[in-house]
Write a protein that holds these residues in place. Structure first.
Motif, PDB file in Angstrom:
ATOM      1  N   VAL A  47      -4.676   7.612  -3.476  1.00 50.22           N
ATOM      2  CA  VAL A  47      -4.940   6.255  -2.986  1.00 50.22           C
ATOM      3  C   VAL A  47      -5.725   6.203  -1.680  1.00 50.22           C
ATOM      4  CG1 VAL A  47      -2.936   5.294  -4.184  1.00 50.22           C
ATOM      5  CG2 VAL A  47      -2.681   6.083  -1.813  1.00 50.22           C
ATOM      6  N   ALA A  48      -6.189   7.351  -1.209  1.00 52.01           N
ATOM      7  CA  ALA A  48      -6.940   7.384   0.058  1.00 52.01           C
ATOM      8  C   ALA A  48      -8.162   6.478   0.011  1.00 52.01           C
ATOM      9  CB  ALA A  48      -7.346   8.816   0.404  1.00 52.01           C
ATOM     10  N   GLY A  49      -8.857   6.453  -1.114  1.00 56.67           N
ATOM     11  CA  GLY A  49     -10.047   5.624  -1.244  1.00 56.67           C
ATOM     12  C   GLY A  49      -9.761   4.132  -1.200  1.00 56.67           C
ATOM     13  N   LEU A  50      -8.488   3.767  -1.354  1.00 55.22           N
ATOM     14  CA  LEU A  50      -8.089   2.358  -1.283  1.00 55.22           C
ATOM     15  C   LEU A  50      -7.629   1.972   0.122  1.00 55.22           C
ATOM     16  CD1 LEU A  50      -5.952   2.246  -4.571  1.00 55.22           C
ATOM     17  CD2 LEU A  50      -8.336   1.520  -4.266  1.00 55.22           C
ATOM     18  N   SER A  88       0.601   7.280   0.658  1.00 53.41           N
ATOM     19  CA  SER A  88       1.783   7.177  -0.201  1.00 53.41           C
ATOM     20  C   SER A  88       2.838   6.278   0.437  1.00 53.41           C
ATOM     21  CB  SER A  88       2.386   8.563  -0.455  1.00 53.41           C
ATOM     22  OG  SER A  88       1.542   9.323  -1.271  1.00 53.41           O
ATOM     23  N   ALA A  89       3.028   6.404   1.739  1.00 57.04           N
ATOM     24  CA  ALA A  89       4.035   5.592   2.427  1.00 57.04           C
ATOM     25  C   ALA A  89       3.684   4.103   2.375  1.00 57.04           C
ATOM     26  CB  ALA A  89       4.183   6.051   3.875  1.00 57.04           C
ATOM     27  N   ARG A  90       2.428   3.772   2.577  1.00 60.19           N
ATOM     28  CA  ARG A  90       2.006   2.364   2.514  1.00 60.19           C
ATOM     29  C   ARG A  90       2.156   1.825   1.094  1.00 60.19           C
ATOM     30  NH1 ARG A  90      -3.470   1.209   5.177  1.00 60.19           N
ATOM     31  NH2 ARG A  90      -2.540  -0.093   6.761  1.00 60.19           N
ATOM     32  N   TRP A  91       1.773   2.634   0.122  1.00 61.57           N
ATOM     33  CA  TRP A  91       1.890   2.272  -1.288  1.00 61.57           C
ATOM     34  C   TRP A  91       3.354   2.045  -1.653  1.00 61.57           C
ATOM     35  CZ3 TRP A  91       0.373   6.371  -5.536  1.00 61.57           C
ATOM     36  CH2 TRP A  91       0.412   5.788  -6.799  1.00 61.57           C
ATOM     37  N   GLN A  92       4.210   2.931  -1.182  1.00 62.73           N
ATOM     38  CA  GLN A  92       5.646   2.813  -1.440  1.00 62.73           C
ATOM     39  C   GLN A  92       6.211   1.506  -0.874  1.00 62.73           C
ATOM     40  OE1 GLN A  92       8.008   5.781   0.622  1.00 62.73           O
ATOM     41  NE2 GLN A  92       9.556   5.751  -0.985  1.00 62.73           N
ATOM     42  N   ILE A  93       5.797   1.143   0.315  1.00 61.05           N
ATOM     43  CA  ILE A  93       6.303  -0.089   0.925  1.00 61.05           C
ATOM     44  C   ILE A  93       5.744  -1.311   0.206  1.00 61.05           C
ATOM     45  CG2 ILE A  93       6.261  -1.491   3.034  1.00 61.05           C
ATOM     46  CD1 ILE A  93       6.722   1.176   4.548  1.00 61.05           C
ATOM     47  N   LEU A  94       4.475  -1.280  -0.177  1.00 59.91           N
ATOM     48  CA  LEU A  94       3.941  -2.394  -0.975  1.00 59.91           C
ATOM     49  C   LEU A  94       4.755  -2.540  -2.264  1.00 59.91           C
ATOM     50  CD1 LEU A  94       0.062  -1.924  -0.664  1.00 59.91           C
ATOM     51  CD2 LEU A  94       1.474  -3.707   0.402  1.00 59.91           C
ATOM     52  N   GLY A  95       5.105  -1.431  -2.884  1.00 61.35           N
ATOM     53  CA  GLY A  95       5.920  -1.467  -4.092  1.00 61.35           C
ATOM     54  C   GLY A  95       7.297  -2.054  -3.849  1.00 61.35           C
ATOM     55  N   ALA A  96       7.891  -1.735  -2.704  1.00 59.44           N
ATOM     56  CA  ALA A  96       9.207  -2.287  -2.371  1.00 59.44           C
ATOM     57  C   ALA A  96       9.127  -3.793  -2.146  1.00 59.44           C
ATOM     58  CB  ALA A  96       9.775  -1.594  -1.129  1.00 59.44           C
ATOM     59  N   VAL A  97       8.040  -4.250  -1.524  1.00 59.18           N
ATOM     60  CA  VAL A  97       7.853  -5.692  -1.304  1.00 59.18           C
ATOM     61  C   VAL A  97       7.720  -6.387  -2.658  1.00 59.18           C
ATOM     62  CG1 VAL A  97       6.291  -7.442  -0.351  1.00 59.18           C
ATOM     63  CG2 VAL A  97       6.858  -5.408   1.004  1.00 59.18           C
ATOM     64  N   ILE A  98       6.961  -5.785  -3.564  1.00 52.03           N
ATOM     65  CA  ILE A  98       6.766  -6.366  -4.893  1.00 52.03           C
ATOM     66  C   ILE A  98       8.067  -6.349  -5.692  1.00 52.03           C
ATOM     67  CG2 ILE A  98       5.636  -5.945  -7.129  1.00 52.03           C
ATOM     68  CD1 ILE A  98       3.136  -5.117  -5.474  1.00 52.03           C
ATOM     69  N   VAL A 137       5.790 -10.599   3.464  1.00 51.93           N
ATOM     70  CA  VAL A 137       5.252 -11.248   2.265  1.00 51.93           C
ATOM     71  C   VAL A 137       3.929 -10.581   1.898  1.00 51.93           C
ATOM     72  CG1 VAL A 137       4.441 -13.437   1.304  1.00 51.93           C
ATOM     73  CG2 VAL A 137       6.342 -13.420   2.934  1.00 51.93           C
ATOM     74  N   LEU A 138       3.779 -10.251   0.630  1.00 54.00           N
ATOM     75  CA  LEU A 138       2.559  -9.646   0.123  1.00 54.00           C
ATOM     76  C   LEU A 138       1.432 -10.676   0.109  1.00 54.00           C
ATOM     77  CD1 LEU A 138       1.841  -6.866  -1.208  1.00 54.00           C
ATOM     78  CD2 LEU A 138       2.097  -8.037  -3.394  1.00 54.00           C
ATOM     79  N   THR A 139       0.242 -10.257   0.511  1.00 57.27           N
ATOM     80  CA  THR A 139      -0.939 -11.125   0.421  1.00 57.27           C
ATOM     81  C   THR A 139      -1.666 -10.818  -0.887  1.00 57.27           C
ATOM     82  OG1 THR A 139      -2.386  -9.527   1.495  1.00 57.27           O
ATOM     83  CG2 THR A 139      -1.228 -11.105   2.949  1.00 57.27           C
ATOM     84  N   ASP A 140      -2.651 -11.644  -1.223  1.00 54.58           N
ATOM     85  CA  ASP A 140      -3.482 -11.370  -2.407  1.00 54.58           C
ATOM     86  C   ASP A 140      -4.168 -10.013  -2.271  1.00 54.58           C
ATOM     87  OD1 ASP A 140      -2.787 -13.746  -3.655  1.00 54.58           O
ATOM     88  OD2 ASP A 140      -4.572 -14.818  -2.961  1.00 54.58           O
ATOM     89  N   ASP A 152      -2.162  -3.033  -7.185  1.00 52.08           N
ATOM     90  CA  ASP A 152      -2.588  -2.968  -8.583  1.00 52.08           C
ATOM     91  C   ASP A 152      -3.636  -1.870  -8.790  1.00 52.08           C
ATOM     92  OD1 ASP A 152      -0.832  -5.025  -9.171  1.00 52.08           O
ATOM     93  OD2 ASP A 152      -2.389  -6.570  -9.311  1.00 52.08           O
ATOM     94  N   ALA A 153      -4.549  -1.737  -7.846  1.00 49.99           N
ATOM     95  CA  ALA A 153      -5.571  -0.686  -7.939  1.00 49.99           C
ATOM     96  C   ALA A 153      -4.916   0.695  -7.872  1.00 49.99           C
ATOM     97  CB  ALA A 153      -6.610  -0.844  -6.824  1.00 49.99           C
ATOM     98  N   ALA A 154      -3.935   0.856  -7.004  1.00 54.18           N
ATOM     99  CA  ALA A 154      -3.211   2.129  -6.905  1.00 54.18           C
ATOM    100  C   ALA A 154      -2.500   2.443  -8.219  1.00 54.18           C
ATOM    101  CB  ALA A 154      -2.213   2.075  -5.742  1.00 54.18           C
ATOM    102  N   MET A 155      -1.911   1.435  -8.826  1.00 50.91           N
ATOM    103  CA  MET A 155      -1.197   1.660 -10.080  1.00 50.91           C
ATOM    104  C   MET A 155      -2.168   2.010 -11.215  1.00 50.91           C
ATOM    105  SD  MET A 155       1.816   1.650  -9.090  1.00 50.91           S
ATOM    106  CE  MET A 155       2.647   1.838 -10.656  1.00 50.91           C
ATOM    107  N   ARG A 156      -3.374   1.482 -11.177  1.00 46.51           N
ATOM    108  CA  ARG A 156      -4.384   1.865 -12.181  1.00 46.51           C
ATOM    109  C   ARG A 156      -4.769   3.337 -12.014  1.00 46.51           C
ATOM    110  NH1 ARG A 156      -6.126  -3.343 -11.068  1.00 46.51           N
ATOM    111  NH2 ARG A 156      -7.736  -2.640  -9.620  1.00 46.51           N
TER     112      ARG A 156
END
Length: 155
Positions: free
Chosen positions: A35-38, A42-52, A102-105, A112-116
């Motif tokens: 996810v570096a290109g995004l 991993s830690a940021r992605w994990q927290i976004l996932g927890a918010v979702i 709160v998650l922003t758009d 979503d890009a990370a999950m793809r």
């Protein structure tokens, strides 16, 4: 005087623990590369996932509890996510100082890009491992986590 010994199960778990530590490190490293290109880690992605995953907006302390992480570390990462426009803070009607995350758009799009990116990677990683073995491992990890969480709560 006899010395206590590990049970056979305790011995097996003891030999597994270093592999779990190494697996955790390898997962974070692979995630960081993925996810570096995004602009994520991993830690940021994990927290976004927890918010979702949360049913409703939560304060940082609750996110940290759900992740099994320190509040201070999660706060630092959430502040970085907020600075980059991936999350925002809203007033918490139940606690003046503990704002809700709160998650922003933009944050949803990044997640979503990370999950793809994760989809082909996880399918390749799982290739050759039986679904039943993964399900058994998941149950064992969940049982150990619950035991550790309940021992922390009672400590």
């Amino acid at each position: 005087m006899s010395h206590p010994r590990r049970t056979p199960t305790g011995e097996t778990l003891t030999s597994l623990i270093p592999d779990l530590f190494r697996l955790n490190s390898l997962l974070f490293t692979a995630g960081d590369r993925m996810v570096a290109g995004l602009g994520l880690t991993s830690a940021r992605w994990q927290i976004l996932g927890a918010v979702i995953a949360a049913e409703r907006a939560q304060p940082v302390a609750w996110l940290a509890r759900d992740l099994g992480a320190s509040r201070q570390n999660v706060q630092r990462i959430v502040n970085d996510l907020e600075r980059d426009g991936l999350v925002t803070f809203e007033t918490n009607p139940h606690h003046r100082r503990a704002q809700l995350v709160v998650l922003t758009d933009k944050g949803r799009q990044a997640f979503d890009a990370a999950m793809r990116l994760q989809l082909p990677w996880v399918n390749a990683l799982a290739d050759g491992v039986s679904q039943k073995d993964i399900e058994t491992t998941s149950r064992v990890v969940a049982a150990l986590r619950r035991k550790l969480e309940s021992s922390e709560a009672s400590a």
